[in-house]
Design a protein around this motif. Structure first.
Motif, PDB file in Angstrom:
ATOM      1  N   THR A 148       0.831  -1.201   0.000  1.00  0.00           N
ATOM      2  CA  THR A 148       0.000   0.000   0.000  1.00  0.00           C
ATOM      3  C   THR A 148       0.865   1.251   0.000  1.00  0.00           C
ATOM      4  N   LYS A 149       0.305   2.307  -0.552  1.00  0.00           N
ATOM      5  CA  LYS A 149       1.042   3.571  -0.616  1.00  0.00           C
ATOM      6  C   LYS A 149       1.024   4.209   0.769  1.00  0.00           C
ATOM      7  N   ILE A 150       2.184   4.561   1.243  1.00  0.00           N
ATOM      8  CA  ILE A 150       2.282   5.216   2.549  1.00  0.00           C
ATOM      9  C   ILE A 150       2.883   6.593   2.332  1.00  0.00           C
ATOM     10  N   ASN A 151       2.145   7.604   2.753  1.00  0.00           N
ATOM     11  CA  ASN A 151       2.623   8.971   2.552  1.00  0.00           C
ATOM     12  C   ASN A 151       3.414   9.425   3.779  1.00  0.00           C
ATOM     13  N   PRO A 152       4.482  10.194   3.571  1.00  0.00           N
ATOM     14  CA  PRO A 152       5.237  10.695   4.735  1.00  0.00           C
ATOM     15  C   PRO A 152       4.384  11.581   5.640  1.00  0.00           C
ATOM     16  N   THR A 153       3.257  12.081   5.116  1.00  0.00           N
ATOM     17  CA  THR A 153       2.367  12.919   5.938  1.00  0.00           C
ATOM     18  C   THR A 153       1.367  12.100   6.768  1.00  0.00           C
ATOM     19  N   ASP A 154       1.305  10.782   6.533  1.00  0.00           N
ATOM     20  CA  ASP A 154       0.391   9.921   7.303  1.00  0.00           C
ATOM     21  C   ASP A 154       0.872   9.797   8.743  1.00  0.00           C
ATOM     22  N   ASN A 155      -0.074   9.761   9.679  1.00  0.00           N
ATOM     23  CA  ASN A 155       0.323   9.366  11.041  1.00  0.00           C
ATOM     24  C   ASN A 155      -0.035   7.896  11.235  1.00  0.00           C
ATOM     25  N   SER A 175      10.538   6.018   7.020  1.00  0.00           N
ATOM     26  CA  SER A 175       9.558   6.506   6.051  1.00  0.00           C
ATOM     27  C   SER A 175       9.263   8.000   6.177  1.00  0.00           C
ATOM     28  N   CYS A 177       7.164   9.184   8.304  1.00  0.00           N
ATOM     29  CA  CYS A 177       5.833   9.317   8.911  1.00  0.00           C
ATOM     30  C   CYS A 177       5.969   9.640  10.401  1.00  0.00           C
ATOM     31  N   GLU A 212      -4.203   7.535  10.591  1.00  0.00           N
ATOM     32  CA  GLU A 212      -4.498   7.246   9.184  1.00  0.00           C
ATOM     33  C   GLU A 212      -4.204   5.770   8.877  1.00  0.00           C
ATOM     34  N   LYS A 236      -6.300   2.999   6.823  1.00  0.00           N
ATOM     35  CA  LYS A 236      -5.823   1.660   6.454  1.00  0.00           C
ATOM     36  C   LYS A 236      -5.468   0.860   7.700  1.00  0.00           C
TER      37      LYS A 236
END
Ligand SMILES: [Zn+2]
Ligand SMILES: [Zn+2]
Length: 315
Positions: A148-155, A175, A177, A212, A236
């Motif tokens: 899955t795509k994990i964004n550096p802005t995700d907590n 990452s 995050c 997130e 997720k």
């Protein structure tokens, strides 16, 4: 050879040496380690009977192998190569697969083990052998990033600071995050902090605190429910726990909050070996104790205690 056999109970027994089939090689096991899956198997998970163990490093002894004399680690899914799943690049989901020490393939708590040569990866020279046994669980941690795509802005909330949780947390550390590791055991919280990971006691997590991405690697049937309760709508939920006794959960939440549920198992070995070789993942402090092979039963007892992280066996 000597092997740790599970046949309803654990015992070291004298068994015949394994014979490599076509495409397989014989490996002399040097180190192995006890995984939560091993502990679940002896509680009835998978109904496996036989030689346990799937996390290992060993030396190839089959003369005609291109890896002879080399120290290798091995991917645990033994796939057929010609079914639909294999043909479509999903070898770990091969319909005809067996799994090292878990399903219809004798494991690594033995003097020797056989595996297909295609499953093997040579250990880089700067990775110490005891650290190489972390390749398989580290690959499982990296699998999240394959899926899955994990964004550096995700907590991110990671539930469980055990064997796998501490590796997953270290991968998230790379990452960018914002991530927090939770455990109910104060010892594990302190231990995680000792590795420089932001860890908190689960009891301090408020009901309305949400992330997130929530990862359940508690190894407990209740973990999934806790992780789901702290996930934002459309977040997720990544599930790493396998247990002999599965949880009963309320699926309505998934519908109402439009949650994405991602089951996550085995990963690819090369990136794991690369991270170990670059010393980007701290595995040495995770080794609670190294037992000699003939103390394997004792090693299992220690591995089942909440204060142990990774228990290794020197063969
Ligand atoms: Zn494992
Ligand atoms: Zn297949």
């Amino acid at each position: 050879m000597k092997a740790l056999v599970y046949d309803g109970k654990l015992s070291i027994q004298q068994v015949p040496d394994p014979v490599p089939a076509q495409g397989e090689v014989l490996i002399k096991v040097r180190y192995s380690s006890i995984c939560n899956t091993d502990l679940e198997i002896i509680q009835g998970y998978m109904g496996f009977k036989g030689i346990l163990g799937h996390e290992f490093v060993g030396e190839v002894v089959t003369e005609k192998s291109r890896y002879v004399g080399k120290d290798v680690v091995g991917e645990i899914n033994i796939s057929c190569g010609h079914c639909y799943m294999c043909q479509t690049g999903r070898r770990s989901h091969c319909t005809n697969r067996s799994v090292l020490g878990i399903f219809e393939h004798a494991g690594t708590f033995a003097d020797y083990v056989v595996l297909p040569e295609k499953n093997l990866h040579v250990v880089p020279p700067n990775v110490e052998l005891p650290n190489a046994v972390f390749t398989e669980p580290l690959a499982a941690a990296l699998e999240i990033f394959e899926q899955t795509k994990i964004n550096p802005t995700d907590n991110v909330f990671i539930f469980g600071a055990g064997k796998l949780g501490l590796l997953i947390a270290q991968v998230f550390r790379l990452s960018g995050c914002e991530y927090t590791v939770f455990d109910i055991n104060p010892f594990k919280v302190e231990f995680a902090r000792g590795l420089g990971l932001p860890a908190k006691n689960l009891r301090t997590l408020l009901p309305d605190e949400r992330a997130e991405i929530c990862v359940d690697c508690t190894g407990s049937p209740d973990g999934i429910g806790v992780a789901m309760n702290h996930l934002r709508p459309r977040g997720k939920l990544i599930l790493k726990t396998t247990v002999a006794d599965p949880a009963k959960i309320d699926l309505n939440q998934i519908v109402v909050n439009e949650l994405n549920i991602i089951g996550s198992r085995c990963g690819v070995f090369e990136p794991a070996l690369s991270l170990l070789s670059q010393k980007l993942i701290d595995v040495e402090p995770l080794i609670t104790k190294v037992f000699p092979f003939d103390k394997l039963e004792e090693a299992f007892k220690l591995a089942a205690t909440p204060e142990s992280i990774k228990v290794l066996i020197r063969h």
